[in-house]
Design a protein around this motif. Structure first.
Motif, PDB file in Angstrom:
ATOM      1  N   THR A   1       0.800  -1.232   0.000  1.00  0.00           N
ATOM      2  CA  THR A   1       0.000   0.000   0.000  1.00  0.00           C
ATOM      3  C   THR A   1       0.824   1.268   0.000  1.00  0.00           C
ATOM      4  O   THR A   1       0.327   2.324  -0.377  1.00  0.00           O
ATOM      5  CB  THR A   1      -0.922   0.058   1.232  1.00  0.00           C
ATOM      6  N   GLY A   2       2.065   1.183   0.496  1.00  0.00           N
ATOM      7  CA  GLY A   2       2.882   2.379   0.623  1.00  0.00           C
ATOM      8  C   GLY A   2       2.580   3.170   1.893  1.00  0.00           C
ATOM      9  O   GLY A   2       3.158   4.232   2.110  1.00  0.00           O
ATOM     10  N   ARG A   3       1.681   2.637   2.729  1.00  0.00           N
ATOM     11  CA  ARG A   3       1.400   3.323   4.000  1.00  0.00           C
ATOM     12  C   ARG A   3       2.637   3.256   4.900  1.00  0.00           C
ATOM     13  O   ARG A   3       3.379   2.285   4.867  1.00  0.00           O
ATOM     14  CB  ARG A   3       0.219   2.672   4.730  1.00  0.00           C
ATOM     15  N   SER A   4       2.824   4.277   5.708  1.00  0.00           N
ATOM     16  CA  SER A   4       3.964   4.293   6.626  1.00  0.00           C
ATOM     17  C   SER A   4       3.706   3.345   7.794  1.00  0.00           C
ATOM     18  O   SER A   4       2.564   2.991   8.092  1.00  0.00           O
ATOM     19  CB  SER A   4       4.201   5.702   7.153  1.00  0.00           C
ATOM     20  N   ARG A   5       4.788   3.000   8.477  1.00  0.00           N
ATOM     21  CA  ARG A   5       4.655   2.144   9.661  1.00  0.00           C
ATOM     22  C   ARG A   5       3.815   2.825  10.735  1.00  0.00           C
ATOM     23  O   ARG A   5       3.049   2.170  11.427  1.00  0.00           O
ATOM     24  CB  ARG A   5       6.033   1.749  10.180  1.00  0.00           C
ATOM     25  N   ALA A   6       3.948   4.130  10.845  1.00  0.00           N
ATOM     26  CA  ALA A   6       3.131   4.871  11.819  1.00  0.00           C
ATOM     27  C   ALA A   6       1.646   4.759  11.458  1.00  0.00           C
ATOM     28  O   ALA A   6       0.804   4.565  12.340  1.00  0.00           O
ATOM     29  CB  ALA A   6       3.559   6.330  11.868  1.00  0.00           C
ATOM     30  N   GLU A   7       1.320   4.884  10.170  1.00  0.00           N
ATOM     31  CA  GLU A   7      -0.070   4.753   9.736  1.00  0.00           C
ATOM     32  C   GLU A   7      -0.609   3.350  10.004  1.00  0.00           C
ATOM     33  O   GLU A   7      -1.778   3.181  10.359  1.00  0.00           O
ATOM     34  CB  GLU A   7      -0.205   5.036   8.237  1.00  0.00           C
ATOM     35  N   ILE A   8       0.242   2.354   9.826  1.00  0.00           N
ATOM     36  CA  ILE A   8      -0.162   0.959  10.049  1.00  0.00           C
ATOM     37  C   ILE A   8      -0.283   0.675  11.543  1.00  0.00           C
ATOM     38  O   ILE A   8      -1.056  -0.173  11.961  1.00  0.00           O
ATOM     39  CB  ILE A   8       0.849  -0.001   9.379  1.00  0.00           C
ATOM     40  N   GLY A   9       0.503   1.387  12.349  1.00  0.00           N
ATOM     41  CA  GLY A   9       0.486   1.169  13.794  1.00  0.00           C
ATOM     42  C   GLY A   9       1.474   0.119  14.252  1.00  0.00           C
ATOM     43  O   GLY A   9       1.216  -0.618  15.203  1.00  0.00           O
ATOM     44  N   ILE A  10       2.620   0.052  13.568  1.00  0.00           N
ATOM     45  CA  ILE A  10       3.656  -0.911  13.935  1.00  0.00           C
ATOM     46  C   ILE A  10       4.941  -0.165  14.297  1.00  0.00           C
ATOM     47  O   ILE A  10       5.107   0.998  13.940  1.00  0.00           O
ATOM     48  CB  ILE A  10       3.922  -1.923  12.801  1.00  0.00           C
TER      49      ILE A  10
END
Length: 179
Positions: free
Chosen positions: A75-84
């Motif tokens: 997805t290209g989402r950041s780790r912060a956005e994913i919550g990891i």
């Protein structure tokens, strides 16, 4: 007659090679999940090496791996956005809320999300969101398989140590290899 646009066309991916990769990855996922079978919370958290590696931490880290390679990379989402966590080392850190049941549930959810994220992809499809740059799904599958196999070996050794050699480790590596 109008032709349906790309958004309305469902892509069917049916690759025997992709199915083989997924079968091996799923065997190793199951082996890591099962390394906690029959253990107490204390046993699962027992630290026997200088690093943060514990049996429970390995399964928690494996959920992180799933999200890095099949959420962040797809997805290209950041780790912060994913919550990891931001780093692999941080993903081994256990909190009081990290019970065997909670970590296993999170791992199962991460694996299911990974399967869903890649269901529509072919092995040569390029995943844009990895920090190393775009990578084909084939490369990601091989990397994840290698990492899971490595952690299955860690789990076998740690489990044997946790149980003081009193009971053999579950056949995670043998089951994962189909032996």
């Amino acid at each position: 007659m109008s032709h349906p646009g790309p958004a309305s066309v469902e892509r069917v991916v049916d690759s025997p090679l992709k199915a083989q990769f997924e079968a091996f990855i799923d065997q190793h996922r199951a082996a890591l999940h099962d390394c906690l079978d029959g253990l107490t919370g204390e046993q699962a958290r027992r630290s026997l090496v200088a690093s943060r590696t514990t049996l429970l931490g390995l399964v928690k880290h494996a959920a992180f791996v799933e999200r890095v390679w099949f959420d962040e990379a797809v997805t290209g989402r950041s780790r912060a956005e994913i919550g990891i966590p931001g780093t692999p080392d941080e993903s081994f850190a256990l909190t009081e809320e990290d019970s065997i049941d909670a970590v296993r549930r999170d791992y199962r959810e991460a694996c299911e999300a990974s399967r869903e994220a890649t269901a529509h992809l072919d092995l040569d499809d390029v995943l844009p969101g990895n920090r190393r740059g775009p990578l084909p799904l084939r490369w990601v599958y091989l990397h994840v398989l290698r990492e899971l196999a490595q952690h299955c070996g860690h789990a076998d050794i740690l489990r044997e140590q946790v149980l003081d050699g009193a009971a053999p480790a579950p056949p995670t590596t043998r089951r994962a290899a189909g032996r």
